[in-house]
Design a protein around this motif. Structure first.
Motif, short mmCIF file in Angstrom:
data_model
loop_
_atom_site.label_atom_id
_atom_site.label_comp_id
_atom_site.label_asym_id
_atom_site.label_seq_id
_atom_site.Cartn_x
_atom_site.Cartn_y
_atom_site.Cartn_z
N ASP A 53 36.54 -4.28 -5.12
CA ASP A 53 37.54 -4.48 -4.07
C ASP A 53 38.83 -3.69 -4.34
OD1 ASP A 53 35.79 -6.25 -2.77
OD2 ASP A 53 36.54 -7.93 -3.98
N GLY A 54 38.68 -2.47 -4.85
CA GLY A 54 39.82 -1.59 -5.10
C GLY A 54 40.51 -1.78 -6.44
N SER A 55 40.20 -2.84 -7.16
CA SER A 55 40.82 -3.10 -8.46
C SER A 55 39.90 -2.67 -9.59
CB SER A 55 41.14 -4.58 -8.62
OG SER A 55 42.09 -4.98 -7.67
N VAL A 56 40.41 -1.84 -10.48
CA VAL A 56 39.61 -1.33 -11.58
C VAL A 56 39.22 -2.48 -12.51
CG1 VAL A 56 39.62 0.15 -13.63
CG2 VAL A 56 40.56 0.99 -11.47
N GLU B 212 42.35 -6.77 -16.02
CA GLU B 212 42.42 -8.23 -15.88
C GLU B 212 41.42 -8.80 -14.87
OE1 GLU B 212 45.80 -10.48 -13.88
OE2 GLU B 212 46.54 -8.43 -13.90
N ASP B 213 40.89 -7.97 -13.96
CA ASP B 213 39.89 -8.45 -13.02
C ASP B 213 38.50 -8.57 -13.66
OD1 ASP B 213 41.60 -8.85 -10.90
OD2 ASP B 213 41.36 -6.82 -10.15
N ALA B 214 38.36 -8.08 -14.88
CA ALA B 214 37.09 -8.23 -15.61
C ALA B 214 36.91 -9.70 -15.98
CB ALA B 214 37.08 -7.36 -16.86
N ARG B 215 35.72 -10.17 -15.84
CA ARG B 215 35.45 -11.59 -16.11
C ARG B 215 34.92 -11.77 -17.53
NH1 ARG B 215 33.09 -11.81 -10.11
NH2 ARG B 215 35.10 -11.99 -9.07
N LEU B 216 35.78 -11.42 -18.50
CA LEU B 216 35.40 -11.50 -19.91
C LEU B 216 36.08 -12.66 -20.63
CD1 LEU B 216 35.49 -7.73 -20.94
CD2 LEU B 216 33.50 -9.13 -20.43
N TRP C 259 40.56 -12.85 -26.08
CA TRP C 259 39.36 -12.02 -26.02
C TRP C 259 39.76 -10.55 -26.02
CZ3 TRP C 259 41.08 -15.20 -22.19
CH2 TRP C 259 41.55 -14.60 -21.04
N ALA C 260 38.84 -9.71 -26.38
CA ALA C 260 39.08 -8.26 -26.43
C ALA C 260 39.00 -7.68 -25.01
CB ALA C 260 38.07 -7.59 -27.32
N THR C 261 39.82 -6.66 -24.75
CA THR C 261 39.79 -5.98 -23.46
C THR C 261 39.54 -4.48 -23.60
OG1 THR C 261 42.18 -5.66 -23.45
CG2 THR C 261 41.32 -7.65 -22.36
N ARG D 298 28.90 -8.91 -17.69
CA ARG D 298 29.80 -10.07 -17.67
C ARG D 298 31.10 -9.77 -16.94
NH1 ARG D 298 31.46 -12.45 -22.75
NH2 ARG D 298 31.46 -10.37 -23.59
N ALA D 299 31.67 -8.58 -17.19
CA ALA D 299 32.93 -8.20 -16.57
C ALA D 299 32.84 -8.12 -15.06
CB ALA D 299 33.41 -6.85 -17.13
N ALA D 300 31.69 -7.63 -14.57
CA ALA D 300 31.51 -7.44 -13.14
C ALA D 300 31.24 -8.74 -12.41
CB ALA D 300 30.37 -6.46 -12.88
N GLY D 301 30.83 -9.75 -13.17
CA GLY D 301 30.59 -11.06 -12.59
C GLY D 301 29.46 -11.07 -11.65
#
Length: 146
Positions: free
Chosen positions: A86-89, A110-114, A120-122, A143-146
């Motif tokens: 949705d446009g957010s990296v 931050e939009d990653a779902r980790l 947690w590591a980013t 996981r990040a993409a959900g």
């Protein structure tokens, strides 16, 4: 690593900011499929401009995202090959060559779902694209993409 100027940003950092401004200008007025196509082409061009380990990691990450999270859209972000929801990296590759660092890194915004408890590591340094690294990246991207 490049030295900071009196203004606080290195020449490489200023170049990245100029690149981001150009990314925004180049897609201004584009919508839908035309915007996605332009962003996809920019992502591929950013990957193809790399060499060595940077090229190997970015190329493989592109395949991994396509297989594990096909709903993420390829684009560039500060010149980095990136993948957005949705446009957010959500995930990106920062090549070592970009800032003259010892290693490239796969980063998650931050939009990653980790999320994993209170910490947690980013970002993950990648010095070689091995089967073990690929397996770990596949899990992180999924996981990040959900």
């Amino acid at each position: 690593m490049t030295e900071a100027s009196p203004q606080g940003f290195s020449e490489a950092e200023r170049a990245a900011m100029r690149q981001r401004a150009e990314e925004l200008r180049s897609s201004k007025g584009l919508k839908g499929a035309a915007k996605r196509a332009k962003e996809y082409e920019a992502c591929i061009a950013a990957i193809e401009a790399l060499e060595g380990v940077d090229l190997a990691v970015a190329s493989r990450l592109h395949v991994i995202v396509g297989e594990e999270a096909p709903h993420l859209e390829p684009k560039t972000w500060y010149g980095f090959p990136s993948y957005a929801r949705d446009g957010s990296v959500v995930v990106f590759y920062q090549p070592a060559s970009k800032f003259g660092t010892r290693y490239g890194s796969v980063g998650f915004n931050e939009d990653a779902r980790l999320d994993d408890g209170p910490m947690w590591a980013t970002a993950f340094a990648v010095v070689d694209m091995t089967d073990e690294v690929e397996t770990r990246l596949r899990d992180l991207v999924r996981r990040a993409a959900g």
